[in-house]
Every structure is written in C-alpha cells, then in structure tokens.
Design an enzyme around this catalytic site. Sequence first.
Site, PDB file in Angstrom:
ATOM      1  N   ASP A  81       0.843  -1.202   0.000  1.00  0.00           N
ATOM      2  CA  ASP A  81       0.000   0.000   0.000  1.00  0.00           C
ATOM      3  C   ASP A  81       0.881   1.256   0.000  1.00  0.00           C
ATOM      4  O   ASP A  81       2.049   1.222   0.397  1.00  0.00           O
ATOM      5  CB  ASP A  81      -0.902   0.001   1.247  1.00  0.00           C
ATOM      6  CG  ASP A  81      -2.074   0.978   1.138  1.00  0.00           C
ATOM      7  OD1 ASP A  81      -2.230   1.635   0.093  1.00  0.00           O
ATOM      8  OD2 ASP A  81      -2.840   1.064   2.113  1.00  0.00           O
ATOM      9  N   GLY A  82       0.279   2.351  -0.421  1.00  0.00           N
ATOM     10  CA  GLY A  82       0.947   3.650  -0.380  1.00  0.00           C
ATOM     11  C   GLY A  82       0.807   4.290   0.989  1.00  0.00           C
ATOM     12  O   GLY A  82       0.342   3.670   1.944  1.00  0.00           O
ATOM     13  N   ALA A  83       1.208   5.558   1.071  1.00  0.00           N
ATOM     14  CA  ALA A  83       1.067   6.328   2.316  1.00  0.00           C
ATOM     15  C   ALA A  83       1.072   7.806   1.953  1.00  0.00           C
ATOM     16  O   ALA A  83       1.524   8.193   0.869  1.00  0.00           O
ATOM     17  CB  ALA A  83       2.199   6.011   3.284  1.00  0.00           C
ATOM     18  N   GLY A  95      -4.723   7.482   4.775  1.00  0.00           N
ATOM     19  CA  GLY A  95      -6.138   7.840   4.823  1.00  0.00           C
ATOM     20  C   GLY A  95      -6.497   9.025   3.959  1.00  0.00           C
ATOM     21  O   GLY A  95      -7.640   9.475   3.960  1.00  0.00           O
ATOM     22  N   GLY A  96      -5.520   9.510   3.187  1.00  0.00           N
ATOM     23  CA  GLY A  96      -5.816  10.593   2.247  1.00  0.00           C
ATOM     24  C   GLY A  96      -6.932  10.193   1.290  1.00  0.00           C
ATOM     25  O   GLY A  96      -7.703  11.035   0.826  1.00  0.00           O
ATOM     26  N   GLU A 103      -7.741  -0.383   5.392  1.00  0.00           N
ATOM     27  CA  GLU A 103      -6.286  -0.539   5.232  1.00  0.00           C
ATOM     28  C   GLU A 103      -5.656  -1.051   6.525  1.00  0.00           C
ATOM     29  O   GLU A 103      -4.754  -1.889   6.500  1.00  0.00           O
ATOM     30  CB  GLU A 103      -5.657   0.795   4.825  1.00  0.00           C
ATOM     31  CG  GLU A 103      -6.051   1.229   3.419  1.00  0.00           C
ATOM     32  CD  GLU A 103      -5.589   2.624   3.045  1.00  0.00           C
ATOM     33  OE1 GLU A 103      -5.529   2.901   1.839  1.00  0.00           O
ATOM     34  OE2 GLU A 103      -5.310   3.443   3.931  1.00  0.00           O
TER      35      GLU A 103
HETATM   36  C1  5RP Z   1      -5.712   5.865   1.035  1.00  0.00           C
HETATM   37  C2  5RP Z   1      -4.289   5.932   1.449  1.00  0.00           C
HETATM   38  C3  5RP Z   1      -3.259   6.053   0.363  1.00  0.00           C
HETATM   39  O1  5RP Z   1      -2.325   5.046   0.524  1.00  0.00           O
HETATM   40  C4  5RP Z   1      -2.586   7.399   0.471  1.00  0.00           C
HETATM   41  O2  5RP Z   1      -3.572   8.408   0.459  1.00  0.00           O
HETATM   42  C5  5RP Z   1      -1.584   7.607  -0.655  1.00  0.00           C
HETATM   43  O3  5RP Z   1      -2.274   7.765  -1.864  1.00  0.00           O
HETATM   44  P1  5RP Z   1      -1.529   7.961  -3.241  1.00  0.00           P
HETATM   45  O4  5RP Z   1      -0.792   6.700  -3.538  1.00  0.00           O
HETATM   46  O5  5RP Z   1      -2.652   8.245  -4.205  1.00  0.00           O
HETATM   47  O6  5RP Z   1      -0.600   9.156  -3.100  1.00  0.00           O
HETATM   48  O7  5RP Z   1      -3.931   5.887   2.596  1.00  0.00           O
HETATM   49  O8  5RP Z   1      -6.567   5.883   2.141  1.00  0.00           O
END
Ligand code: 5RP
Length: 218
Positions: A81-83, A95-96, A103
Amino acid sequence: MGQDQLKKEVGWSALKYVKPGSLVGVGTGSTAAHFIDALATIKHQIIGTVSSSESSTKKLKSYGIPVLDCNSVDSLDIYVDGADEINHHLQMIKGGGAALTREKVVSALAKQFICIVDESKVVDILGKFPLPIEVIPMARSYVARELFKLGGKPIYRQGVVTDNGNVILDIHDLVINEPMALENRINSIPGVVTVGLFANRRANIALVGTSTGVKEMK
Ligand code: 5RP
C-alpha cells in the site's frame, strides 16, 4: 521525473516481493493502483487478494484477479500500500483516500507490510499532512472537540463518506513527536473508528521512488 512516474515505478517494483502461491493484501490510492496493474501480470501465480476498498476491489476484479472476503482469511503473506507520509521508523500517516480503516484491518492480517511511496512522502516528523480520522457521523462534533484539545485543528472533510458509511475529520497543524502514543490516545476517543496513524503496526519495508531509482528503507 514527475510524481506519477515515480509512483508507477515504485508500484511495479513491489512485484518482486510477491511470491508464487501468496495471498496478497492490496491497498488503495494512485500508487496502489500501479501495483494492481503490475499484479495483473502474475495473477495466475497468486492464490488471491484481500482488498482495502471498494475502488481497489473494482480494479482487481476488472483484471480478473480473485478478491477474497476478509473474513475468510486468517493471514496474508504480504500487504502492499501507499502512504501520505512515512518517517524513518517506517511509521505512516494514511487515509488521504479515506480508506484507512480497511487498510488498517488488512495490514493487520499481513506478515509483511510493503509501503510504496514517491520520495516526496518521506519526512523526519509526521504531521505536515493532515491526519485523517474516521468517525461515526453522530459523534463528529464531540470527536472534533476532543481532537482540538490535542493541539491540532480538526476539519470535517466535506462530502466524503467512507466505504463503511462514516465521515472523516482531518487534523491540521499537528507535530507528531510520539506516533504510537498519539495513535493509542486518538483510538480511545468514543466515536473514533480509526486514526490514520500506522505507528504500532508500521511498515516492514518502504520502497521509495526517487529520480535515481527505487530505494529500499528497512
Ligand atoms: C488511502 C491511502 C493512500 O495510501 C494514500 O492516500 C496515498 O495515496 P496515493 O498513492 O494516491 O498518493 O492511505 O486511504
């Protein structure tokens, strides 16, 4: 190199951590979406996935990648996953994209958490990115007042309803010196479903997309 190109490179680079016969937890967001594109190329080598959002489920299914019910799974081999921010201890703000609760559940099931980010997400101290909190709707004002006491500025994310039917408060202007303590403190406020601090369950490995290639942080 642009940010989306870095996200793409790092999303694809996570593929080598997925072993044949794995059960894979899949995150949410634009970086995780690149990982799903990559995962589709080895879809016949994995058992299946557990998804952290309706949007990732939709994308996984569009590729014909099996998506299992989270309740049918005891553990996952890996979660990718991203962050929104990650520090050098591999603690994160997430959580963006409003998917933080699922998650957190899916990452809790995983033996290994691989975080995929572009270099703009790496920080010394968490908190510049507003900290998302998922809250049940009837508790929104109460929780906001409690969060205000912590020294930040909670702002209601207008128009957003999570996959679980809840709302999001984002805390602005926090300097998070003790991520684990703050995660526990916010989680104890009645009405809070999840705080987007991933400090107690941090990532095991961060893959960071930079203009000179993908770097690994452990
Ligand atoms: C979603 C998240 C995403 O991992 C976080 O917002 C990063 O998003 P991106 O890869 O679009 O920059 O936590 O709830």
